[in-house]
Design a protein around this motif. Structure first.
Motif, PDB file in Angstrom:
ATOM      1  N   GLY A   1       0.773  -1.150   0.019  1.00 46.11           N
ATOM      2  CA  GLY A   1       0.115   0.010   0.147  1.00 46.11           C
ATOM      3  C   GLY A   1       0.727   1.334   0.093  1.00 46.11           C
ATOM      4  N   GLU A   2       0.154   2.337  -0.177  1.00 50.29           N
ATOM      5  CA  GLU A   2       0.883   3.507  -0.342  1.00 50.29           C
ATOM      6  C   GLU A   2       0.835   3.931   1.215  1.00 50.29           C
ATOM      7  OE1 GLU A   2      -0.682   6.410  -2.735  1.00 50.29           O
ATOM      8  OE2 GLU A   2      -1.760   5.090  -4.012  1.00 50.29           O
ATOM      9  N   SER A   3       2.114   4.899   1.317  1.00 48.80           N
ATOM     10  CA  SER A   3       2.465   5.443   2.811  1.00 48.80           C
ATOM     11  C   SER A   3       2.686   7.061   2.673  1.00 48.80           C
ATOM     12  CB  SER A   3       3.785   4.740   3.630  1.00 48.80           C
ATOM     13  OG  SER A   3       4.754   5.270   2.664  1.00 48.80           O
ATOM     14  N   VAL A   4       2.147   7.633   3.702  1.00 48.20           N
ATOM     15  CA  VAL A   4       2.385   9.025   3.919  1.00 48.20           C
ATOM     16  C   VAL A   4       2.899   9.217   5.087  1.00 48.20           C
ATOM     17  CG1 VAL A   4       1.244  11.249   3.752  1.00 48.20           C
ATOM     18  CG2 VAL A   4       0.389   9.469   2.510  1.00 48.20           C
ATOM     19  N   GLY A   5       4.193   9.979   5.274  1.00 52.49           N
ATOM     20  CA  GLY A   5       4.851  10.040   6.526  1.00 52.49           C
ATOM     21  C   GLY A   5       5.127  11.469   6.772  1.00 52.49           C
ATOM     22  N   LEU A   6       5.443  11.596   7.975  1.00 51.12           N
ATOM     23  CA  LEU A   6       5.818  13.135   8.388  1.00 51.12           C
ATOM     24  C   LEU A   6       7.347  13.003   8.954  1.00 51.12           C
ATOM     25  CD1 LEU A   6       2.490  13.925  10.316  1.00 51.12           C
ATOM     26  CD2 LEU A   6       3.268  15.174   8.109  1.00 51.12           C
ATOM     27  N   HIS A   7       7.962  14.235   9.002  1.00 51.28           N
ATOM     28  CA  HIS A   7       9.379  14.166   9.159  1.00 51.28           C
ATOM     29  C   HIS A   7       9.363  14.303  10.816  1.00 51.28           C
ATOM     30  CE1 HIS A   7      10.412  13.898   5.330  1.00 51.28           C
ATOM     31  NE2 HIS A   7      10.382  15.197   4.953  1.00 51.28           N
ATOM     32  N   LEU A   8       8.640  14.974  11.328  1.00 57.09           N
ATOM     33  CA  LEU A   8       8.609  15.371  12.884  1.00 57.09           C
ATOM     34  C   LEU A   8       7.230  15.068  13.493  1.00 57.09           C
ATOM     35  CD1 LEU A   8      10.464  18.932  12.952  1.00 57.09           C
ATOM     36  CD2 LEU A   8      11.495  16.745  13.403  1.00 57.09           C
ATOM     37  N   PRO A   9       7.525  14.133  14.502  1.00 55.45           N
ATOM     38  CA  PRO A   9       5.980  13.850  15.378  1.00 55.45           C
ATOM     39  C   PRO A   9       5.831  14.975  16.149  1.00 55.45           C
ATOM     40  CG  PRO A   9       7.977  12.559  16.384  1.00 55.45           C
ATOM     41  CD  PRO A   9       8.464  13.419  15.039  1.00 55.45           C
ATOM     42  N   THR A  10       6.405  15.756  16.519  1.00 54.41           N
ATOM     43  CA  THR A  10       6.080  16.881  17.597  1.00 54.41           C
ATOM     44  C   THR A  10       6.666  18.226  17.049  1.00 54.41           C
ATOM     45  OG1 THR A  10       7.748  16.591  19.264  1.00 54.41           O
ATOM     46  CG2 THR A  10       5.609  15.300  19.344  1.00 54.41           C
ATOM     47  N   LEU A  11       6.203  19.296  17.223  1.00 53.88           N
ATOM     48  CA  LEU A  11       6.842  20.675  17.090  1.00 53.88           C
ATOM     49  C   LEU A  11       6.298  21.508  18.136  1.00 53.88           C
ATOM     50  CD1 LEU A  11       8.330  22.553  14.919  1.00 53.88           C
ATOM     51  CD2 LEU A  11       5.994  22.662  13.744  1.00 53.88           C
ATOM     52  N   SER A  12       6.968  22.451  18.658  1.00 51.26           N
ATOM     53  CA  SER A  12       6.857  23.187  19.723  1.00 51.26           C
ATOM     54  C   SER A  12       7.182  24.565  19.088  1.00 51.26           C
ATOM     55  CB  SER A  12       7.303  23.127  21.228  1.00 51.26           C
ATOM     56  OG  SER A  12       6.712  21.983  21.702  1.00 51.26           O
ATOM     57  N   VAL A  13       6.212  25.736  19.072  1.00 48.54           N
ATOM     58  CA  VAL A  13       6.548  26.832  18.631  1.00 48.54           C
ATOM     59  C   VAL A  13       6.226  28.223  19.705  1.00 48.54           C
ATOM     60  CG1 VAL A  13       6.640  26.237  16.380  1.00 48.54           C
ATOM     61  CG2 VAL A  13       4.509  27.211  17.296  1.00 48.54           C
ATOM     62  N   GLN A  14       6.761  29.172  19.479  1.00 45.73           N
ATOM     63  CA  GLN A  14       6.359  30.365  20.368  1.00 45.73           C
ATOM     64  C   GLN A  14       5.222  31.023  19.796  1.00 45.73           C
ATOM     65  OE1 GLN A  14       8.754  29.991  23.782  1.00 45.73           O
ATOM     66  NE2 GLN A  14       7.172  31.728  23.265  1.00 45.73           N
ATOM     67  N   GLU A  15       4.118  31.357  20.485  1.00 46.44           N
ATOM     68  CA  GLU A  15       3.110  32.166  20.059  1.00 46.44           C
ATOM     69  C   GLU A  15       3.636  33.205  19.294  1.00 46.44           C
ATOM     70  OE1 GLU A  15       0.476  33.705  22.917  1.00 46.44           O
ATOM     71  OE2 GLU A  15      -0.847  34.483  21.596  1.00 46.44           O
ATOM     72  N   GLY A  16       3.013  33.586  17.927  1.00 45.94           N
ATOM     73  CA  GLY A  16       3.379  34.674  17.235  1.00 45.94           C
ATOM     74  C   GLY A  16       4.404  34.404  16.097  1.00 45.94           C
ATOM     75  N   ASP A  17       5.214  33.026  16.476  1.00 43.81           N
ATOM     76  CA  ASP A  17       6.127  32.548  15.397  1.00 43.81           C
ATOM     77  C   ASP A  17       5.461  31.933  14.059  1.00 43.81           C
ATOM     78  OD1 ASP A  17       8.750  31.704  17.592  1.00 43.81           O
ATOM     79  OD2 ASP A  17       8.118  33.653  16.838  1.00 43.81           O
ATOM     80  N   ASN A  18       6.122  31.489  13.165  1.00 45.98           N
ATOM     81  CA  ASN A  18       5.522  30.805  12.145  1.00 45.98           C
ATOM     82  C   ASN A  18       5.917  29.306  12.483  1.00 45.98           C
ATOM     83  OD1 ASN A  18       4.637  33.109  10.905  1.00 45.98           O
ATOM     84  ND2 ASN A  18       6.405  33.590   9.472  1.00 45.98           N
ATOM     85  N   SER A  19       4.959  28.537  11.938  1.00 49.03           N
ATOM     86  CA  SER A  19       5.298  26.969  12.138  1.00 49.03           C
ATOM     87  C   SER A  19       5.375  26.413  10.608  1.00 49.03           C
ATOM     88  CB  SER A  19       3.900  26.495  12.745  1.00 49.03           C
ATOM     89  OG  SER A  19       3.751  26.959  14.072  1.00 49.03           O
ATOM     90  N   ASN A  22       5.851  19.356   7.877  1.00 51.36           N
ATOM     91  CA  ASN A  22       6.360  18.461   6.567  1.00 51.36           C
ATOM     92  C   ASN A  22       5.599  17.288   6.674  1.00 51.36           C
ATOM     93  OD1 ASN A  22       8.199  20.848   5.598  1.00 51.36           O
ATOM     94  ND2 ASN A  22       9.290  20.040   7.489  1.00 51.36           N
ATOM     95  N   CYS A  23       5.526  16.659   5.325  1.00 52.23           N
ATOM     96  CA  CYS A  23       4.970  15.399   5.012  1.00 52.23           C
ATOM     97  C   CYS A  23       5.557  15.137   3.490  1.00 52.23           C
ATOM     98  CB  CYS A  23       3.592  15.534   4.680  1.00 52.23           C
ATOM     99  SG  CYS A  23       2.520  14.245   4.064  1.00 52.23           S
ATOM    100  N   ALA A  24       5.952  13.827   3.893  1.00 53.15           N
ATOM    101  CA  ALA A  24       6.363  13.047   2.406  1.00 53.15           C
ATOM    102  C   ALA A  24       5.675  12.176   2.060  1.00 53.15           C
ATOM    103  CB  ALA A  24       7.739  12.411   3.075  1.00 53.15           C
ATOM    104  N   TYR A  25       5.128  12.120   0.623  1.00 53.93           N
ATOM    105  CA  TYR A  25       4.163  11.257   0.233  1.00 53.93           C
ATOM    106  C   TYR A  25       5.195  10.307  -0.796  1.00 53.93           C
ATOM    107  CZ  TYR A  25       4.084  14.384  -4.192  1.00 53.93           C
ATOM    108  OH  TYR A  25       4.403  14.979  -5.051  1.00 53.93           O
ATOM    109  N   SER A  26       4.475   8.874  -1.164  1.00 53.84           N
ATOM    110  CA  SER A  26       5.384   8.156  -1.787  1.00 53.84           C
ATOM    111  C   SER A  26       4.918   7.718  -3.226  1.00 53.84           C
ATOM    112  CB  SER A  26       5.195   6.674  -0.993  1.00 53.84           C
ATOM    113  OG  SER A  26       3.698   6.322  -0.717  1.00 53.84           O
ATOM    114  N   ASN A  27       3.584   8.338  -3.493  1.00 49.95           N
ATOM    115  CA  ASN A  27       3.278   7.911  -4.974  1.00 49.95           C
ATOM    116  C   ASN A  27       3.285   9.047  -5.847  1.00 49.95           C
ATOM    117  OD1 ASN A  27       1.978   7.116  -7.327  1.00 49.95           O
ATOM    118  ND2 ASN A  27       0.173   6.235  -6.314  1.00 49.95           N
ATOM    119  N   SER A  28       3.935   8.995  -6.872  1.00 50.99           N
ATOM    120  CA  SER A  28       4.368  10.188  -7.650  1.00 50.99           C
ATOM    121  C   SER A  28       3.272  10.434  -8.623  1.00 50.99           C
ATOM    122  CB  SER A  28       5.522  10.040  -8.504  1.00 50.99           C
ATOM    123  OG  SER A  28       5.625   8.950  -9.236  1.00 50.99           O
TER     124      SER A  28
END
Lengths: 110, 113
Positions: A1-19, A22-28
């Protein structure tokens, strides 16, 4: 089957910053992608989608970028707010169904 | 307001019992779906239906059954044959046209002991 993955499982950012999530996909051959936001105990909410004939699409405070060369999708959230804290995951439309990533948990620090 | 309603929000059952999860939508969507969500995993498709009185198995249909007697309703029955039924179940709907996003309900958390 196809897989769709994410590079980072958790992300913490300060309020007001940009987030950036990311996501990698397998089926071109996939030509439609969606980002969803899921708050604890709730169903996923549609954020933004993009078709493969586009490289970038903007919504309100969110931008999705699609790099077909490396099969990579990203979600940018501008001026991140506490209400943005949630799990974000991408979905890729395969042959006859969507395939979902496991998600990135975004925590916004006040 | 248009949307998808899943009920109940929490459901508890004893092992060996069948249980039916309700899903109703008023978005006038032809297609409806059932997904299962487990910690650390992406959503997995159980069953889907693109038209009344017709449905297809998804990737993990074993131990589940569905019906689609009305456009608005797509109930899911978790049978005693499902070996690991405890999970968060999500119902979704969409237009049948290609490249249409899924719209989700708020889920039912089923616990089987």
């Amino acid at each position: 089957g196809e897989s769709v993955g994410l590079h980072l499982p958790t992300l913490s950012v300060q309020e007001g910053d940009n987030s950036i999530i990311n996501c990698a996909y397998s089926n071109s051959a996939s030509d439609y992608f969606i980002w969803y936001k899921q708050e604890s105990g709730k169903g996923p909410q549609f954020i933004i989608d993009i078709r493969s004939n586009m490289d970038k699409r903007q919504g309100q405070r969110v931008t999705v970028l699609l790099n077909k060369t490396v099969k990579h999708l990203s979600l940018q959230i501008a001026a991140t707010q506490p209400g943005d804290s949630a799990v974000y995951f991408c979905a890729e439309l395969g042959f006859n169904q969507f395939y979902f990533g496991t998600g990135t948990s975004l925590t916004v620090i006040p | 307001d248009g949307g998808i309603t899943q009920s109940p929000k929490y459901l508890f059952r004893k092992e060996g019992q069948n249980v039916t999860l309700s899903c109703e939508q008023n978005l006038n969507h032809d297609a409806m779906y059932w997904y299962r969500q487990d910690p650390g995993q992406g959503l997995r498709l159980i069953y889907y239906s693109q038209i009344v009185n017709d449905f297809q198995k998804g990737d993990i249909a074993e131990g589940y059954s569905v019906s689609r007697e009305k456009k608005e309703s797509f109930p899911l029955t978790v049978t005693s044959a499902q070996k690991n039924p405890t999970a968060f179940y999500l119902c979704a709907s969409s237009l049948v046209s290609y490249n249409s996003p899924l719209h989700f309900g708020n889920g039912t958390r089923l616990t089987v002991t």
